[in-house]
Design an enzyme around this catalytic site. Structure first.
Site, mmCIF file in Angstrom:
data_model
loop_
_atom_site.group_PDB
_atom_site.id
_atom_site.type_symbol
_atom_site.label_atom_id
_atom_site.label_comp_id
_atom_site.label_asym_id
_atom_site.label_seq_id
_atom_site.Cartn_x
_atom_site.Cartn_y
_atom_site.Cartn_z
ATOM 1 N N ILE A 198 -51.138 89.719 -66.898
ATOM 2 C CA ILE A 198 -49.961 89.834 -65.878
ATOM 3 C C ILE A 198 -50.298 90.112 -64.352
ATOM 4 O O ILE A 198 -51.537 90.363 -64.063
ATOM 5 C CB ILE A 198 -49.106 91.296 -66.186
ATOM 6 C CG1 ILE A 198 -49.811 92.450 -66.179
ATOM 7 C CG2 ILE A 198 -48.562 90.913 -67.706
ATOM 8 C CD1 ILE A 198 -49.197 93.573 -66.678
ATOM 9 N N TRP A 200 -49.722 91.088 -60.082
ATOM 10 C CA TRP A 200 -49.589 92.582 -59.294
ATOM 11 C C TRP A 200 -48.319 92.696 -58.556
ATOM 12 O O TRP A 200 -48.019 93.956 -58.343
ATOM 13 C CB TRP A 200 -50.703 92.821 -58.280
ATOM 14 C CG TRP A 200 -50.977 91.579 -57.489
ATOM 15 C CD1 TRP A 200 -51.852 90.579 -57.654
ATOM 16 C CD2 TRP A 200 -50.373 91.485 -56.167
ATOM 17 N NE1 TRP A 200 -51.485 89.438 -56.630
ATOM 18 C CE2 TRP A 200 -50.607 89.970 -55.567
ATOM 19 C CE3 TRP A 200 -49.465 92.125 -55.486
ATOM 20 C CZ2 TRP A 200 -50.248 89.580 -54.155
ATOM 21 C CZ3 TRP A 200 -48.868 91.811 -54.183
ATOM 22 C CH2 TRP A 200 -49.315 90.510 -53.559
ATOM 23 N N GLU A 300 -46.637 80.862 -65.712
ATOM 24 C CA GLU A 300 -45.666 81.026 -64.467
ATOM 25 C C GLU A 300 -46.270 81.119 -63.251
ATOM 26 O O GLU A 300 -46.855 82.172 -63.217
ATOM 27 C CB GLU A 300 -44.423 82.275 -65.050
ATOM 28 C CG GLU A 300 -43.324 81.922 -63.825
ATOM 29 C CD GLU A 300 -43.185 82.958 -62.847
ATOM 30 O OE1 GLU A 300 -43.756 82.525 -61.631
ATOM 31 O OE2 GLU A 300 -43.116 84.111 -62.951
ATOM 32 N N GLY A 302 -47.097 79.472 -59.060
ATOM 33 C CA GLY A 302 -46.520 79.798 -57.538
ATOM 34 C C GLY A 302 -45.292 78.964 -57.433
ATOM 35 O O GLY A 302 -44.901 78.004 -58.253
ATOM 36 N N CYS A 334 -42.731 85.130 -56.563
ATOM 37 C CA CYS A 334 -43.015 83.871 -56.880
ATOM 38 C C CYS A 334 -42.102 82.498 -56.398
ATOM 39 O O CYS A 334 -42.181 81.539 -56.199
ATOM 40 C CB CYS A 334 -43.683 83.349 -58.198
ATOM 41 S SG CYS A 334 -45.047 84.369 -58.806
ATOM 42 N N GLN A 392 -54.332 90.372 -48.917
ATOM 43 C CA GLN A 392 -53.231 89.592 -48.657
ATOM 44 C C GLN A 392 -52.725 89.881 -47.276
ATOM 45 O O GLN A 392 -52.093 88.941 -46.878
ATOM 46 C CB GLN A 392 -52.425 90.209 -49.816
ATOM 47 C CG GLN A 392 -50.953 89.678 -49.843
ATOM 48 C CD GLN A 392 -50.947 88.098 -50.221
ATOM 49 O OE1 GLN A 392 -51.658 87.363 -50.516
ATOM 50 N NE2 GLN A 392 -49.585 87.421 -50.217
ATOM 51 N N LYS A 395 -54.222 87.515 -45.099
ATOM 52 C CA LYS A 395 -53.791 86.469 -45.554
ATOM 53 C C LYS A 395 -52.415 85.802 -44.447
ATOM 54 O O LYS A 395 -52.132 84.597 -44.149
ATOM 55 C CB LYS A 395 -53.829 86.094 -46.874
ATOM 56 C CG LYS A 395 -53.205 84.552 -47.120
ATOM 57 C CD LYS A 395 -52.927 84.825 -48.761
ATOM 58 C CE LYS A 395 -52.137 83.479 -49.301
ATOM 59 N NZ LYS A 395 -51.630 83.491 -50.659
ATOM 60 N N GLU A 442 -47.784 78.599 -50.297
ATOM 61 C CA GLU A 442 -47.071 80.019 -50.492
ATOM 62 C C GLU A 442 -47.784 80.844 -49.892
ATOM 63 O O GLU A 442 -48.902 81.552 -50.239
ATOM 64 C CB GLU A 442 -47.380 79.955 -52.096
ATOM 65 C CG GLU A 442 -46.486 81.261 -52.873
ATOM 66 C CD GLU A 442 -46.715 81.305 -54.334
ATOM 67 O OE1 GLU A 442 -45.909 81.815 -54.898
ATOM 68 O OE2 GLU A 442 -48.008 81.117 -54.744
ATOM 69 N N ILE A 443 -47.155 81.582 -49.066
ATOM 70 C CA ILE A 443 -47.559 82.765 -48.221
ATOM 71 C C ILE A 443 -47.419 83.921 -48.872
ATOM 72 O O ILE A 443 -48.445 85.043 -48.628
ATOM 73 C CB ILE A 443 -46.805 82.817 -46.950
ATOM 74 C CG1 ILE A 443 -46.743 81.566 -46.116
ATOM 75 C CG2 ILE A 443 -47.157 83.952 -45.943
ATOM 76 C CD1 ILE A 443 -45.872 81.487 -45.097
#
Length: 544
Positions: A198, A200, A300, A302, A334, A392, A395, A442-443
């Site tokens: 799973i 986060w 499942e 991005g 997502c 993240q 990023k 995908e940011i």
């Protein structure tokens, strides 16, 4: 936002019914206004104690075989919340052995469906009883607003488990005709040991999406939590055992992808694998599964979902819904509506109002009442050959810089908020072109990109010009336009004049590189069942 829109977005009607006569403990002090200037220098003390940090194997909390542990961090400050057992391949082997024994020899698959149903219903009751504790753990470990955790996500988990409890005694095969004197029946059998990983961003909800259908079908499970957010799933798993789940049926391993995740995906005694995470990691998961025992994989992955605002739209409502579609959960979703396509006739008005709304968004300590956006969660690689630690937060800031450098117009935000924790101001770009990185990648953060289009043919072509196909949003008052777009968009979910509706009954999954299979709803049961045909000759049958 208007009260009407808020009710639609947050399902307030449902939640108000759910919470009549019930007080949700408020651990926070309030804020006086919605503003990105809300300070986070003195974070609120979370109203919860971390009780479980070990691995859960065969019904017992145990240390990792190596004795190692790792820190899980508070994204509000970067401080350590707790040290959690660091599982590796040896622990995966122990957990799989326990799950295999529980499936082959234990009572779970041999129980009546009604007995399994009662355990899942007791689990749902315990989730409801511990709503505030689970919500506080989720917020502390993840950074999402406490009000979102307590009033939306934990109740959704409760509802989800009751939904799957209801399915437990309604899973059955068929009797089918044959071209001859044979009795033919199909059996829907549990698939065996399910490996699950799973993410986060929604630890509790993804726990429910994975565990619910697997248990309802009579399987046993080895579940790896995200190393960034292990606390709430461990707590929930303990409640499930308190509800009466037999030992070995659900085993929970915290640890990193290269050691624990890869071992689980490639394990020869795991019969089925389910994964939620990035597309790049999903490709690696499929490879590991196929190279081992060809176990089936549901994934499942991005998304880069289009949100299309048509020229007939009520602009105020469209702005509010597009804002929610992107900024919900700090943009860490997502299916976030991260490509906002707006018709050229209403584009300028839409941009100005989107900018104004972003500037009003309340960002700060997620335990404060009224906060809409908390900190970004520090991100590590979830499942790769070599362990990588990647912020993240950094990023997202790099993508914002890329947007500015590539010529998009920065309308709002674009920078860190405060000097403590991982907060980013809600960011809005206009004049975004399809070839920019912020338009393609995908940011996974609070960055809204607004595109201009001329007609339906153009926006359909551009909306579908992506490797992803998880979700899409359409905002229009014209039924014909809605029908045209919903059938043309290559996405697993299309929301019309709404977004992020995640009812237990509604399937979720993607087209193209957004994954395989569906979660939630009746379709999710297929992931955890084998179909067996049983054929028996008939002697002198009275009828065929």
């Amino acid at each position: 936002m208007t009260q009407e829109v808020l009710k639609n977005i947050f399902l307030c009607v449902w939640m108000e019914k759910l919470y009549i006569g019930r007080n949700i403990a408020s651990p926070s002090r309030g804020i006086s206004k919605y503003s990105t200037d809300v300070a986070i220098e003195n974070p609120v003390d979370p109203p919860v104690e971390v009780k479980h940090t070990q691995l859960l194997i065969n019904g017992q909390f145990v240390d990792a075989a190596s004795g190692k542990s790792f820190p899980t961090l508070d994204p509000r400050t970067g401080d350590v919340i707790a040290h959690v057992a660091e599982g590796d391949a040896e622990d995966i082997n122990r957990a799989v052995a326990a799950a295999r024994k529980a499936f082959d020899e234990g009572p779970w698959p041999k129980m009546t469906a009604y007995e399994r149903q009662r355990i899942l219903l007791r689990f749902a009751d315990l989730i409801e009883k511990h709503n505030d504790e689970l919500a506080a753990l989720e917020t502390w470990d993840n950074g999402k607003p406490y009000e979102q955790s307590a009033k939306l996500e934990v109740p959704m988990l409760t509802r989800l488990m009751r939904y799957y409890a209801g399915w437990a005694d309604k899973i059955h095969g068929l009797t089918v005709p044959a071209d001859g004197p044979y009795h033919v029946q199909t059996l829907h059998e549990p698939i065996g040991v399910a490996g699950q990983v799973i993410p986060w961003n929604f630890p509790l909800l993804m726990f429910g999406w994975k565990v619910g259908p697997a248990l309802a079908c009579g399987n046993t499970i080895v579940l790896k939590t995200a190393e960034q957010t292990p606390l709430s799933a461990i707590f929930a798993a303990n409640l499930l055992h308190e509800a009466g789940l037999p030992p070995g049926v659900l085993n929970v391993i915290s640890g990193f992808g290269p050691a624990a995740g890869a071992a689980l995906a490639s394990h020869m005694d795991v019969d089925k694998f389910a994964f939620t995470g990035s597309t790049k990691t999903g490709q690696f998961v499929h490879e590991l599964a196929s190279r081992s025992n060809l176990k089936p994989v549901t994934s499942e992955l991005g998304g880069k979902s289009p949100f299309i605002v048509c020229e007939d739209a009520d602009i105020d409502k469209a702005v509010e819904l597009a804002h929610y579609a992107l900024f919900f959960n700090q943009g860490q979703c997502c299916c976030a509506g991260s490509r906002t396509f707006v018709h050229e006739r209403v584009y300028d008005e839409f941009v100005e109002k989107s900018k104004a709304l972003a500037l009003k968004r309340a960002v700060g300590d997620p335990f404060l009442e009224g906060i809409e956006q908390g900190p970004q969660k520090e991100k590590h690689c979830s499942l790769k050959i070599t362990q990588v630690s990647n912020a993240q937060f950094e990023k997202i800031l790099k993508y914002i810089k890329s947007g500015v450098e590539s010529g998009a117009t920065l309308e709002a935000g674009g920078e860190r908020l405060g000097n403590k924790g991982y907060y980013i101001k809600p960011t809005v770009f206009s004049n975004v072109k399809d070839d920019m990185l912020i338009a393609k990648d995908e940011i996974f953060g609070p960055v809204q990109s607004i595109f201009k289009y001329k007609d339906l043919d153009e926006v359909i072509r551009r909306a579908n010009a992506t490797h992803y196909g998880l979700a899409a949003g359409v905002f229009t008052e014209n039924l014909d336009t809605a029908n045209t777009l919903t059938r043309a968009l290559r996405a697993g979910s299309v929301w019309v004049n709404c977004f992020n509706i995640f009812d237990a009954t509604i399937p979720m999954g993607g087209y193209k590189m957004s994954g395989h299979g569906r979660e939630k709803g009746i379709y999710s049961l297929e992931n955890y069942l084998q179909v067996k045909a049983v054929v028996t000759p008939l002697k002198n049958p009275a009828w065929l």
